[in-house]
Design an enzyme around this catalytic site. Structure first.
Site, mmCIF file in Angstrom:
data_model
loop_
_atom_site.group_PDB
_atom_site.id
_atom_site.type_symbol
_atom_site.label_atom_id
_atom_site.label_comp_id
_atom_site.label_asym_id
_atom_site.label_seq_id
_atom_site.Cartn_x
_atom_site.Cartn_y
_atom_site.Cartn_z
ATOM 1 C CG HIS A 335 -14.725 32.668 -6.783
ATOM 2 N ND1 HIS A 335 -15.097 31.515 -7.420
ATOM 3 C CD2 HIS A 335 -13.373 32.677 -6.787
ATOM 4 C CE1 HIS A 335 -14.020 30.840 -7.782
ATOM 5 N NE2 HIS A 335 -12.955 31.531 -7.416
ATOM 6 C CE LYS A 523 -29.082 27.603 -3.983
ATOM 7 N NZ LYS A 523 -28.195 27.781 -5.119
ATOM 8 N NE ARG A 524 -22.189 28.400 4.456
ATOM 9 C CZ ARG A 524 -21.021 28.533 5.083
ATOM 10 N NH1 ARG A 524 -20.016 27.730 4.798
ATOM 11 N NH2 ARG A 524 -20.839 29.466 6.006
ATOM 12 C CE LYS A 529 -25.264 31.129 -1.417
ATOM 13 N NZ LYS A 529 -24.752 30.700 -2.739
ATOM 14 C CB THR A 631 -20.927 24.749 -8.909
ATOM 15 O OG1 THR A 631 -20.873 24.969 -7.491
ATOM 16 C CG2 THR A 631 -19.911 25.630 -9.593
ATOM 17 C CE LYS A 635 -21.303 20.320 -7.714
ATOM 18 N NZ LYS A 635 -20.875 20.917 -6.435
HETATM 19 C C1 Z2T Z 1 -17.942 31.003 -2.342
HETATM 20 O O1 Z2T Z 1 -18.287 29.715 -2.206
HETATM 21 C C2 Z2T Z 1 -18.312 31.731 -3.463
HETATM 22 C C3 Z2T Z 1 -17.917 33.039 -3.575
HETATM 23 C C4 Z2T Z 1 -17.141 33.615 -2.578
HETATM 24 O O2 Z2T Z 1 -16.753 34.906 -2.726
HETATM 25 C C5 Z2T Z 1 -16.769 32.911 -1.462
HETATM 26 C C6 Z2T Z 1 -17.172 31.611 -1.362
HETATM 27 CL CL1 Z2T Z 1 -16.706 30.689 -0.009
HETATM 28 C C7 Z2T Z 1 -15.696 35.389 -1.971
HETATM 29 C C8 Z2T Z 1 -19.084 31.040 -4.542
HETATM 30 C C9 Z2T Z 1 -20.122 31.877 -5.256
HETATM 31 O O3 Z2T Z 1 -21.044 32.397 -4.323
HETATM 32 C C10 Z2T Z 1 -20.843 31.006 -6.276
HETATM 33 O O4 Z2T Z 1 -21.772 31.752 -7.027
HETATM 34 C C11 Z2T Z 1 -19.827 30.371 -7.227
HETATM 35 O O5 Z2T Z 1 -20.453 29.424 -8.048
HETATM 36 C C12 Z2T Z 1 -18.730 29.683 -6.446
HETATM 37 O O6 Z2T Z 1 -18.143 30.563 -5.513
HETATM 38 C C13 Z2T Z 1 -17.627 29.161 -7.353
HETATM 39 O O7 Z2T Z 1 -17.201 30.135 -8.251
#
Ligand code: Z2T
Length: 793
Positions: A335, A523-524, A529, A631, A635
């Site tokens: 991810h 988003k976080r 970002k 994601t 949305k």
């Molecule tokens: C996370 O939410 C994502 C990646 C991570 O890597 C950890 C967490 Cl908690 C360890 C996110 C990505 O940043 C995002 O781009 C992606 O859409 C999402 O995972 C689902 O694949």
């Protein structure tokens, strides 16, 4: 599911009496919520049981994830069961406000962000598609912290969703297992949540494990009045499932985190093996024919040596045979490519926590070393790079790739970067293992439930097949030149903006103008970002409006929502900066009729459901190459917001589907970022040359804004302007992309006024969002990775 209104009323009344000792007239919203939830659980019990029996004989996919960000269940469950209308009618008759009852439910927030919410969307799709799939995770007592603002800074407060228990969970004591660590054992107690498919009788399961002590109380110590130590063992055991680690993209390497991972992985594998044996006995030859296990990032990757341990030590299978089953069973999803997120465990810690699993991990590492010498004889550098155990660290991603038959990225661009850069060595060794699975979202929660107005319009125009086949939305293109339809899209957007404005007034006391552009970044909080780029542009706009108040300008409301990892100093500084800028702008009568900034406190799934439908602009402005997929971007698209974004993650595919001309793409591409890095990027160039930028950057340190003395604004300033041993100046290219971003904002501000053209762009996006259903994603996983097929109750 057909339940008579009268029957439902009786069930609710009965449950209120049994659980709370009350008549309906006396019951509070929370109590009604619980009584209704209990009634739902009663009504689905048979289908849930039958689905479990049905799946036992099938090949099943098990989704192992440290995070499931489920949000609220009530509304979603009622919709998927087809019961929402009846409940709303019944409540109207009884004089109960359904929305207040929904609001009484706490979010189930056992995740950080995209990764956890993806897991939740996947469960919804698996059930809706009648696929034999099950989620396994941890029943954290405290989910992601609640965020409060004090002096503009984030304060974390414990989240307590289980304070009064949970109506959607059923404890299964008979399936309890023991998990053994180097320093003792704990009980793993499973709690099952029903995952109700839309328009089907199938009900899948999410099984979450809770940690408990073998002994509840040391009576000897208690009798000596040593109360603290009398319950110490209980507390230590329960600590394992106490709290979710709030880091979304950094690896902390903490002992308790490793214990959490091993705890839920070992419990889940014991459960999976037990179920397999119940049907197939001790013949493990068919294990991989009946079991697919997906590893959601590296968090559950310890499953690879753990399954080896179970096969070898407990089932008496040879190493070679065990390894061949393991390889066929597991698949791994990556991810992120952020280096700081890639999990590595120090061998000393790992050996202490899981000694036997460490021995097996060494065995796997030795086996890999032999393979590498055979495949790349003499290439010492490459062999070293690929070793699982290297420099006293255990590299979990390498273990994942070696022990899996499939490895996937989460968007086309991300998978290409994995193959050509981050995982190049591995791609060269195992090209056949790698494939892309672009993420998706469930349209049941993110359109049908969150935006019933838009959902009804769509159904009126093209029928309701889109609810389980989102590619149907393409039919909306027939209405691209239908002014009546376009007008209704604009009206619905306005209605959702009014609803959001009311919510923000009620919860944060802020007034915003529903006729302004709602520009939303939720988003976080992370440097990559680039919330900083967003707030810089806002500061620039403010400076300009102050000089020229009569400037031609469409009013804009900038909306932020973000939690920062508690230890992420710079991210917390950016939150304070945004709050400070918001305060300055919102109280300034020269500008506040045209410009507003709102930071939504404690952003979470239930609030997201109000924000996505109300957005005009979707901010997706990560540095190209850094956002694996995103994601939220999907949305927004599904709810008719236009993307203002870089060519990163799934943005690339969004504009491929909807057309670049219907969105706002700007900034450096991955290739350009790489070239700038190679040629030596100097942020002083944009700093000195781009009009207005110097003033913005300087305002961090010239007294315009105040970090209240902790020095964080200085740190942010240095991260932008100075090279350091651990990073390049402005490593996320905020200053370099500023001008392109500002110009694009300016273009949006003009084009928004051409309302019919804007509505057409909205419709173009909605009509082409079909690809981004998690149903499509899950079908691909089912067919190309798991080899499972639907089986309907
Ligand atoms: C996370 O939410 C994502 C990646 C991570 O890597 C950890 C967490 Cl908690 C360890 C996110 C990505 O940043 C995002 O781009 C992606 O859409 C999402 O995972 C689902 O694949």
């Amino acid at each position: 599911m057909r339940v008579e209104k009268e029957v439902l009323r009786k069930q609710i009344e009965r449950n209120l009496k049994v659980s709370f000792g009350k008549e309906l007239e006396e019951a509070k919203d929370f109590e009604i919520y619980r009584a209704l939830g209990q009634a739902v659980m009663e009504n689905i019990a048979d289908n849930w049981y039958d689905t479990g029996k049905l799946y036992e004989k099938q090949k099943q996919a098990f989704y192992l994830s440290a995070e499931f960000l489920m949000g609220r269940a009530l509304g979603n469950n009622l919709i998927n069961l087809g019961m929402l209308k009846e409940v709303q009618e019944l409540f109207d008759e009884l004089g109960i406000d359904y929305n207040k009852v929904e609001d009484a439910e706490e979010d189930s927030a056992l995740g950080n962000g995209g990764l956890g919410r993806l897991a939740a969307c996947f469960l919804d799709s698996l059930a809706t598609l009648n696929l034999p799939g099950k989620g396994y995770g941890i029943r954290y007592r405290n989910g992601i912290f609640n965020q409060e603002f004090r002096d503009g800074y984030q304060i974390e407060k414990p989240e307590t969703w289980l304070k009064y228990g949970d109506v959607w969970s059923v404890m299964r004591p008979d399936d309890e297992v023991i998990v053994t660590f180097g320093d003792g054992s704990v009980r793993a107690v499973p709690y099952d949540m029903p995952i109700i498919g839309y328009g089907t009788n199938n009900i899948n399961t999410l099984r979450l494990w809770e940690a408990h002590s073998l002994v509840d109380l040391d009576l000897g110590k208690f009798n000596q009045q040593d109360y603290l130590h009398a319950t110490q063992q209980k507390t230590l055991a329960e600590d394992i499932s106490r709290v979710l680690y709030p880091n979304d993209s950094t690896d902390e390497g903490k002992k308790l985190r490793l214990k959490q991972q091993y705890f839920f992985v070992s419990a889940s594998l014991q459960d999976i093996v037990k179920r397999y044996k119940k049907v197939h006995g001790n013949d493990f030859d068919k294990f991989a024919e009946f079991t697919a296990i997906q590893l959601n990032d590296t968090h559950p990757v310890i499953a690879i040596p753990e399954l080896m341990r179970i096969f070898i030590d407990i089932e008496g299978i040879s190493w070679e045979k065990a390894w061949s089953i393991v390889e066929k069973t597991f698949a791994y999803t990556n991810h992120t490519i952020l280096a700081e997120a890639l999990e590595k465990w120090w061998v000393g810690l790992y050996e202490q926590v899981v000694p036997r699993v460490y021995q097996i991990t060494q065995g796997i590492d030795n086996q890999l070393r032999e393979l590498l010498e055979q495949k790349f004889p003499g290439d010492k550098a490459r062999q070293d790079r690929m070793r699982i155990i290297n420099g006293n660290m255990i590299h979990m991603a390498w273990l994942a790739i070696y022990g899996s038959h499939k490895v996937n990225g989460v968007a086309a661009l991300h998978t290409e970067i994995l193959k050509n850069k981050e995982l190049k060595d591995w791609y060269e060794l195992y090209p056949e293992k790698f494939l892309n699975k672009t993420n998706g979202i469930t349209q049941r929660r993110w359109l049908l439930q969150s935006n019933p107005q838009l959902a009804s319009l769509i159904t009126e125009l093209i029928g309701d097949a889109w609810i389980t086949d989102l590619s149907e939305l393409k039919k909306l293109e027939a209405y691209l030149d239908d002014e009546k339809v376009l007008k209704r899209i604009l009206d619905i957007k306005h209605e959702k903006k009014v609803e959001l404005a009311e919510f923000l007034k009620r919860t944060q006391g802020i007034e915003i103008n529903p006729d302004s552009i709602f520009d939303v970044q939720i988003k976080r909080l992370h440097e990559y970002k680039r919330q900083l780029l967003n707030i810089f542009q806002i500061i620039g706009l403010y400076n300009k409006l102050k000089l020229n108040p009569s400037m031609n300008f469409t009013p804009v409301t900038y909306i932020f929502g973000a939690k920062a990892a508690p230890g992420y100093f710079v991210a917390k500084g950016i939150i304070r900066l945004i709050n400070e800028v918001a305060q300055m702008i919102n109280k300034d009568p020269d500008v506040n009729s045209k410009l507003k900034v709102v930071f939504v406190e404690n952003y979470r799934v239930s609030v997201a459901q109000k924000l996505f439908p109300a957005a005009d602009i979707s901010e997706q402005i990560s540095t190209a190459g850094k956002e694996a997929s995103g994601t939220g971007n999907m949305k927004f698209m599904l709810n008719g917001a236009l993307t203002l974004g870089t060519m990163d993650g799934a943005n690339v595919e969004i504009v491929e589907e909807a057309g670049k001309e219907n969105n706002y793409i700007f900034g450096l591409t991955v290739k350009e970022v790489e070239e700038m890095r190679a040629n030596g990027y100097d942020p002083h160039v944009p700093y000195n040359c781009v009009e207005g930028l110097k003033k913005i950057v300087d305002s961090l340190v010239d007294g315009t804004f105040s970090d209240l003395g902790n020095g964080v604004y200085g740190t942010i300033h240095r991260s932008l302007m100075e090279n350091a041993p651990w990073h390049q100046a402005d490593q996320y290219f905020v200053l370099e992309d500023y001008e392109a971003y500002r110009r694009t904002q300016q273009l949006i501000n003009k084009e928004y006024t051409f309302r019919m053209d804007w509505a057409r762009k909205q419709l173009k996006n909605i009509a082409n969002a079909g690809k981004f259903s998690s149903d499509r994603t899950i079908k691909e996983y089912a067919e190309e990775i798991w080899n499972i097929t639907p089986v309907k109750l």
